[in-house]
Design an enzyme around this catalytic site. Structure first.
Site, mmCIF file in Angstrom:
data_model
loop_
_atom_site.group_PDB
_atom_site.id
_atom_site.type_symbol
_atom_site.label_atom_id
_atom_site.label_comp_id
_atom_site.label_asym_id
_atom_site.label_seq_id
_atom_site.Cartn_x
_atom_site.Cartn_y
_atom_site.Cartn_z
ATOM 1 N N SER A 107 58.570 31.741 61.075
ATOM 2 C CA SER A 107 58.609 30.773 59.989
ATOM 3 C C SER A 107 58.248 31.448 58.663
ATOM 4 O O SER A 107 57.236 32.146 58.566
ATOM 5 C CB SER A 107 57.618 29.649 60.300
ATOM 6 O OG SER A 107 57.636 28.747 59.244
ATOM 7 N N GLY A 108 59.098 31.259 57.678
ATOM 8 C CA GLY A 108 58.843 31.833 56.355
ATOM 9 C C GLY A 108 59.428 33.222 56.174
ATOM 10 O O GLY A 108 59.267 33.844 55.129
ATOM 11 N N THR A 112 66.499 30.669 56.390
ATOM 12 C CA THR A 112 67.305 29.666 55.688
ATOM 13 C C THR A 112 67.884 30.258 54.412
ATOM 14 O O THR A 112 69.047 30.010 54.069
ATOM 15 C CB THR A 112 66.446 28.423 55.392
ATOM 16 O OG1 THR A 112 65.903 27.990 56.635
ATOM 17 C CG2 THR A 112 67.247 27.313 54.783
ATOM 18 N N ASN A 157 55.109 28.147 55.325
ATOM 19 C CA ASN A 157 56.284 28.156 54.456
ATOM 20 C C ASN A 157 56.362 26.817 53.730
ATOM 21 O O ASN A 157 56.312 25.769 54.362
ATOM 22 C CB ASN A 157 57.531 28.383 55.345
ATOM 23 C CG ASN A 157 58.812 28.420 54.546
ATOM 24 O OD1 ASN A 157 58.800 28.300 53.319
ATOM 25 N ND2 ASN A 157 59.923 28.602 55.248
ATOM 26 N N SER A 160 59.680 24.853 55.063
ATOM 27 C CA SER A 160 59.929 25.256 56.447
ATOM 28 C C SER A 160 60.925 24.311 57.137
ATOM 29 O O SER A 160 60.785 23.088 57.066
ATOM 30 C CB SER A 160 58.594 25.236 57.195
ATOM 31 O OG SER A 160 58.798 25.638 58.509
ATOM 32 N N SER A 161 61.938 24.903 57.774
ATOM 33 C CA SER A 161 62.916 24.076 58.504
ATOM 34 C C SER A 161 62.250 23.606 59.781
ATOM 35 O O SER A 161 61.790 24.427 60.571
ATOM 36 C CB SER A 161 64.148 24.888 58.872
ATOM 37 O OG SER A 161 64.518 25.716 57.815
ATOM 38 N N GLY A 377 62.002 30.932 64.677
ATOM 39 C CA GLY A 377 61.617 32.171 65.348
ATOM 40 C C GLY A 377 60.423 31.923 66.260
ATOM 41 O O GLY A 377 59.888 30.813 66.335
ATOM 42 N N GLU A 379 56.921 31.486 67.645
ATOM 43 C CA GLU A 379 55.755 30.949 66.936
ATOM 44 C C GLU A 379 54.490 31.136 67.747
ATOM 45 O O GLU A 379 54.455 30.808 68.936
ATOM 46 C CB GLU A 379 55.939 29.441 66.664
ATOM 47 C CG GLU A 379 56.705 29.177 65.396
ATOM 48 C CD GLU A 379 56.747 27.709 65.014
ATOM 49 O OE1 GLU A 379 56.172 26.874 65.737
ATOM 50 O OE2 GLU A 379 57.362 27.414 63.979
HETATM 51 N N1 LIG Z 1 65.956 37.068 50.058
HETATM 52 C C1 LIG Z 1 64.948 36.436 49.479
HETATM 53 N N2 LIG Z 1 64.651 36.695 48.198
HETATM 54 C C2 LIG Z 1 63.631 36.072 47.603
HETATM 55 N N3 LIG Z 1 62.829 35.184 48.206
HETATM 56 C C3 LIG Z 1 63.083 34.884 49.489
HETATM 57 C C4 LIG Z 1 64.147 35.505 50.196
HETATM 58 N N4 LIG Z 1 64.148 35.013 51.443
HETATM 59 C C5 LIG Z 1 63.127 34.141 51.503
HETATM 60 N N5 LIG Z 1 62.483 34.061 50.343
HETATM 61 C C6 LIG Z 1 61.315 33.213 50.017
HETATM 62 O O1 LIG Z 1 60.693 32.876 51.214
HETATM 63 C C7 LIG Z 1 60.626 31.458 51.387
HETATM 64 C C8 LIG Z 1 60.828 31.109 52.841
HETATM 65 O O2 LIG Z 1 62.122 31.413 53.232
HETATM 66 P P1 LIG Z 1 62.920 30.510 54.254
HETATM 67 O O3 LIG Z 1 62.695 29.104 53.953
HETATM 68 O O4 LIG Z 1 64.287 31.015 54.269
HETATM 69 O O5 LIG Z 1 62.164 30.869 55.582
HETATM 70 P P2 LIG Z 1 62.603 30.478 57.052
HETATM 71 O O6 LIG Z 1 62.681 31.730 57.805
HETATM 72 O O7 LIG Z 1 63.792 29.633 57.020
HETATM 73 O O8 LIG Z 1 61.345 29.697 57.547
HETATM 74 P P3 LIG Z 1 61.277 28.447 58.537
HETATM 75 O O9 LIG Z 1 61.440 28.943 59.916
HETATM 76 O O10 LIG Z 1 59.925 27.926 58.289
HETATM 77 O O11 LIG Z 1 62.319 27.522 58.109
HETATM 78 C C9 LIG Z 1 61.711 30.918 50.489
HETATM 79 O O12 LIG Z 1 61.413 29.637 50.070
HETATM 80 C C10 LIG Z 1 61.712 31.919 49.363
HETATM 81 O O13 LIG Z 1 60.735 31.596 48.436
HETATM 82 MG MG LIG Z 2 64.155 27.709 57.408
#
Ligand SMILES: Nc1ncnc2c1ncn2[C@@H]1O[C@H](COP(=O)(O)OP(=O)(O)OP(=O)(O)O)[C@@H](O)[C@H]1O
Ligand SMILES: [Mg+2]
Length: 1001
Positions: A107-108, A112, A157, A160-161, A377, A379
């Site tokens: 997560s984070g 996404t 996050n 977070s999705s 992912g 956890e």
């Molecule tokens: N390529 C990137 N460039 C800049 N910031 C990023 C990038 N990828 C992620 N982030 C930052 O990290 C935060 C978390 O990313 P994201 O929401 O994609 O995580 P996730 O893996 O989908 O987490 P979850 O499993 O909780 O949904 C985003 O809101 C953004 O601020």
């Molecule tokens: Mg996500």
């Protein structure tokens, strides 16, 4: 690869397969860290992309960057999410098969964000049309909507999705994105009713309460204050600095594409908030009663059924009393929360279906797809519950699939290239998957049985059952089953699984109720209804997902979190190492490095390194594979260091490749000096080539234009020549042109008055038919039934096949006594007729006509010579005609003969007569006393022309115009036609030039 190799010292290695110490986790981490410190967040392991979350905006996702990566080979540019997206897309198009991109990480970690970047890349790089733009917009807009309803702020996050998402992007054969479909997995519904400290409910609640317009909130009975709602305050962080709920509300409201969806979604969100505020108090018997039914009234107010029944609020109150009476307060709260979760969960599913409807591609023709899987992912929390169990099980399944597919594709490549496969050691996590999902023995089966079992089933009895069934399983431990040392680390209500990624301890509290997903279906009966067992449902949806993925070609993005505090520039070694481990990256690298570190297509390898060998530089004329063999021999590769596959060279150690690359760098420097001269020569050579080609192209174009013009002119001339004939393919266009021309002129020159017949433009002959049609209309229109059919039938001059070509009045002289008789001479296509008032007096077939004589003087006498042996004829035909030239020219043309030589006219045997020609004061023809026919011409004219009066006894002085001598008729025609063509060409050129000029103006 170029970039990867040259920049390897400064920014680490861009592809881990080139890491010398490929089994060392430390070397792996060092490389990641080195690159991260330079803001290089992407690194490859072959075709797998590792991404480290930078937690800051990098300028690497612009349109310009997208353009750079479009259609470029994977290794030609630094690693990037666009490169992966582009290669998946082009491979899909080239091989016409389906692909998926699996994005995973904790997560984070940036899953996404990565999936959004891929979607944006396709939105920009795929071909577009209005229709497709529509589908594309829907796909892009689905993101903010699903994020509002399915994402929330967690400790890890801020966005977070809380559900897994698989999205199919469908492409047609040209590569246009034509549709999409989303599958949602396991929404974390418990968040609707309960949030941990510093965590929030789903974004949409805060967006509506904070951003919703006054009218809307009033309609929904909501306050614009999150503190007012018990479902929004548990985490004590309704306001988060990084989230702008008001702005996000506007985005979501615009993205919710239809009014129905708008209003239903708002009502449902409002009803959940009202439901959360429903409070109960125990009555004297301990049953729950409502202490305030206002919230419930709002809730019921949105229930369509209730509205339809038209119940008054009193009735609703009565009903709720009746309904709620058998509950204890705890039961009532449980039922309320279950209802809230169920409402929200179903709304989410309904929303996904609506989005799918809007993106559906109705065309069933052949399509290929790229699936994007953004899934939770692995956890590991301090306390892990049912949700973590499901999520980690999902990751086990995906890891299994990943290993299977990677090994499979590696083995297949080796086989295809005819290179011996060297078995790789890897951890097969099937044992853990079985531990969770096996029928009757697996954890999910035991959980379901326990949920269904009659009697007092609790979370602890479930744990006992597990211990009974799995007591000797190497990946399952509980307090009771553990050895002394391990036992200290476990509570009595815990079980621990040894996942492929590491150990995770789960607390069994809540497993049964969460698995049951209880909903009081019929509150009146107070019977608890199990909708379905959540874990089994999840298991079957995961099996479905694995089937979907197994039928596609995989691409992987592995996302890593750089630190827990979501700060830019921080690289937490321990945290990253942990993720590297449980994402199976080392495992993957081992598989990719099985045997050989590097492989490359022969043509690509040769193109790059050919300057290193005199035999391959500057050109290798033979087969690329042979060129590579010569090249590597020259470089001194040892037999053990490389293998030649069918289409690729395989190099065992990175150091061999680096040595080659270093040699290439030196060589490039030397080549640079010679390059300028060479470039100049090449430029000259190329420019000459281009010029020649260009000239050729221009010449071909001009030739085409000329051919076209010749065709048009020919057609025009043919049409012109056949303009008087019935409509044929030859003259139809010409006639149409004449008609249009006339009508255009007429348009500009209409008479001032309708009745003014004199100033109407004279129509061309082809249009006289129109006039006739006009007359027909006046006579017959509306009066005769068959008139309408006649309108489209063209009028012709004659419907007799032997139609008259020419006719003229003549005076015919009898052979007996030269008596003058007025007659008509009629020429048809086959014969000449002498006619007296529609009665045919004589017919002379052109085929039998021996010749025609005229005198050299200015008289109008014509003599047709008819063979004396023809019994049907009465001898030569003597006529006098006022339009001798016209008549004889017409005769020449129609009979296709030319009158040319002097011929003695003779009468039929025994009946000979003599015609005497002379000049005198006055022209006359008469029978002389001597029985001769005297033809006297105007003397002045004759003298002027230098003619001599002929002898009076014979016809030998007749003029020079007699046939037969047909041979030069075609020449005369050709001359005439050539003249005509010249004139017409000139005219046409003039017209075309004039038209072009007018168009240019
Ligand atoms: N390529 C990137 N460039 C800049 N910031 C990023 C990038 N990828 C992620 N982030 C930052 O990290 C935060 C978390 O990313 P994201 O929401 O994609 O995580 P996730 O893996 O989908 O987490 P979850 O499993 O909780 O949904 C985003 O809101 C953004 O601020
Ligand atoms: Mg996500």
């Amino acid at each position: 690869m170029e970039g990867a190799l040259t920049a390897r010292d400064r920014v680490g290695i861009q592809d881990f397969v080139l890491l010398d110490a490929h089994t060392s986790e430390t070397a792996f981490l060092d490389n990641l860290k080195k690159r991260f410190s330079e803001d290089l967040i992407y690194t490859y392991i072959g075709t797998l992309l590792v991404s480290v979350n930078p937690y800051k905006e990098l300028d690497i996702y612009s349109k310009k960057q997208m353009d750079i990566y479009m259609g470029v080979n994977f290794f030609e540019l630094p690693p990037h999410i666009f490169a992966l997206a582009d290669n998946a897309y082009h491979t899909m198009l080239a091989e016409a098969n389906n692909h998926f991109i699996l994005i995973s990480g904790e997560s984070g970690a940036g899953k996404t964000e990565a999936s959004k970047k891929i979607l944006q890349y396709y939105a920009v790089s795929c071909p577009s049309t209005t229709l497709l733009d529509n589908v594309r917009d829907r796909m892009l807009l689905s993101n903010p909507v699903l994020e509002a309803f399915g994402n929330s702020k967690t400790l890890k996050n801020d966005n977070s999705s809380r559900f897994g998402k698989y999205m199919d992007i469908q492409f047609d054969i040209q590569g246009d994105a034509v549709g999409g479909h989303i599958l949602g997995y396991l929404l974390e519904k418990s968040r609707v009713v309960h949030q941990n400290h510093r965590e929030r409910n789903f974004h949409i609640f805060y967006q509506l309460v904070k951003g919703g317009e006054e009218d809307l909130l009033h309609q929904l009975g909501l306050e614009s204050n999150c503190q007012h709602y018990s479902y929004l305050v548990q985490g004590e962080c309704a306001n988060v600095a990084s989230i702008n709920d008001k702005n996000d509300w506007k985005t979501v409201r615009n993205a919710l594409f239809c009014d129905d969806i708008h209003s239903i979604a708002y009502w449902v969100i409002a009803s959940v908030l009202h439901l959360g505020n429903v409070q109960f108090e125990p009555d004297s018997k301990g049953y729950a009663t409502l202490n305030n039914s206002a919230e419930l009234l709002w809730l019921l107010g949105v229930n369509v059924q209730v509205l339809q029944e038209g119940l008054t609020s009193r009735k609703i109150e009565a009903k709720t009393d009746e309904v709620l009476s058998p509950f204890t307060v705890d039961h009532a709260i449980y039922a309320r929360d279950a209802l809230a979760k169920a409402i929200y969960g179903r709304t989410f599913t309904w929303l996904v279906n609506k989005i799918n409807d809007s993106m559906e591609n109705k065309d069933s023709s052949c399509k290929t797809v790229i699936g994007l899987l953004d899934i939770y992912g692995f956890e590991v929390f301090y306390v892990n519950s049912f949700e973590q169990f499901c999520i980690n099980y999902c990751n086990e399944k995906l890891q299994q699939l990943f290993i299977q597919l990677t090994l499979k594709s590696e083995q297949e490549e080796y086989e295809a290239e005819n290179i011996g496969w060297e078995p790789v050691q890897f951890f097969n996590n099937k044992i853990i998957c079985d531990l969770v999902e096996e029928k009757h023995r697996g954890i999910i089966s035991v959980l379901d049985e326990e949920c269904l079992r009659p009697g007092e089933a609790t979370d602890l009895t479930f744990l006992e059952r597990l211990e009974e069934k799995l007591d000797s399983h190497p990946h399952f431990v509980t307090h009771k089953l553990a050895d002394k040392k391990t036992r200290k680390t476990l509570e009595r209500g815990d079980f621990r699984l040894l996942h492929y990624a590491g150990e995770v301890t789960y607390c069994v509290v809540g497993f049964l109720s969460k698995n049951n997903d209880l909903l009081y279906r019929n509150i009146k009966d107070v019977s608890l209804q199990v909708s379905t067992h959540v874990a089994s449902q999840f298991k079957s949806s995961l099996l479905g997902l694995t089937d979907i993925l197994m039928s596609k070609e995989p691409w992987y993005v592995r996302c890593l979190k750089s630190n827990e505090s979501q700060q830019p520039g921080q690289f937490d070694d321990v945290l990253v190492r942990h993720q590297v481990k449980y994402l199976g990256l080392m495992e993957h690298l081992r598989v990719r490095r099985a045997g050989f570190a590097y492989r490359c297509r022969y043509d690509v390898f040769l193109q790059r390194y050919k300057p290193l060998c005199p035999a391959t530089w500057p050109y290798w004329r033979g087969v690329a594979a042979e060129g590579v063999e010569v090249l590597v021999q020259h470089l001194g590769y040892l037999p053990d260091e490389y293998k030649m596959g069918r289409t690729k060279i395989f190099i065992r150690h990175p150091r061999t490749l680096f040595a080659t690359e270093d040699a290439f760098e030196v060589c490039k420097h030397d080549l640079g000096k010679d390059r300028k001269t060479k470039i100049n020569q090449e430029v000259l050579f190329i420019s000459t080539k281009i010029e020649t080609c260009w000239r050729g192209v221009q010449a071909r174009k001009a030739k085409g234009r000329r051919q076209w013009a010749v065709k048009v002119i020919k057609k025009f001339i043919k049409g012109y020549m056949a303009r008087g004939e019935a409509k044929t393919t030859d003259n139809s266009e010409y006639l149409a042109f004449v008609r249009q021309n006339y009508l255009n002129r007429l348009k500009d020159n209409l008479p001032k008055m309708v009745l003014d017949k004199t100033s109407w433009l004279t129509p061309p002959p082809v249009l006289t038919e129109l006039q006739l049609k006009g007359i027909t209309s006046v006579i017959f229109k509306g009066k005769k039934d068959s008139y309408p059919q006649s309108v489209s039938q063209p009028y012709v001059d004659t419907r007799i096949s032997q139609y008259i070509v020419y006719s003229i009045p003549i005076v015919k002289y009898d052979r007996n006594g030269f008596k003058a008789r007025p007659r008509q001479l009629i020429l048809t296509q086959t014969a000449a007729y002498v006619v007296d008032d529609a009665k045919i007096k004589q017919r002379v077939l052109y085929t039998t006509l021996k010749g025609v004589s005229v005198s050299t003087l200015s008289d109008g006498i014509i003599i047709f010579h008819i063979p004396s042996e023809d019994d049907k004829q009465k001898g030569d035909l003597i006529m006098q005609c006022d339009h001798l030239f016209e008549a004889l020219t017409k005769l020449s043309v129609v009979a296709n003969k030319i009158v040319h030589s002097v011929t003695i006219a003779s009468m039929k045997a025994g009946k000979e007569g003599i015609v005497e020609f002379s000049s005198g004061q006055e022209s006359m023809v008469y029978k002389d006393k001597n029985g001769h026919l005297m033809v006297v011409s105007d003397a002045v004219t004759a003298a002027e022309r230098g003619l001599v009066a002929c002898s009076q006894t014979c016809l030998c002085c007749l003029g020079q115009l007699l046939w037969p001598l047909p041979h030069n008729l075609p020449q005369i025609w050709d001359q005439a036609r050539a003249q005509l063509v010249r004139i017409t060409c000139f005219l046409l050129t003039f017209i075309l030039a004039a038209r072009r000029m007018s168009r240019l103006q």
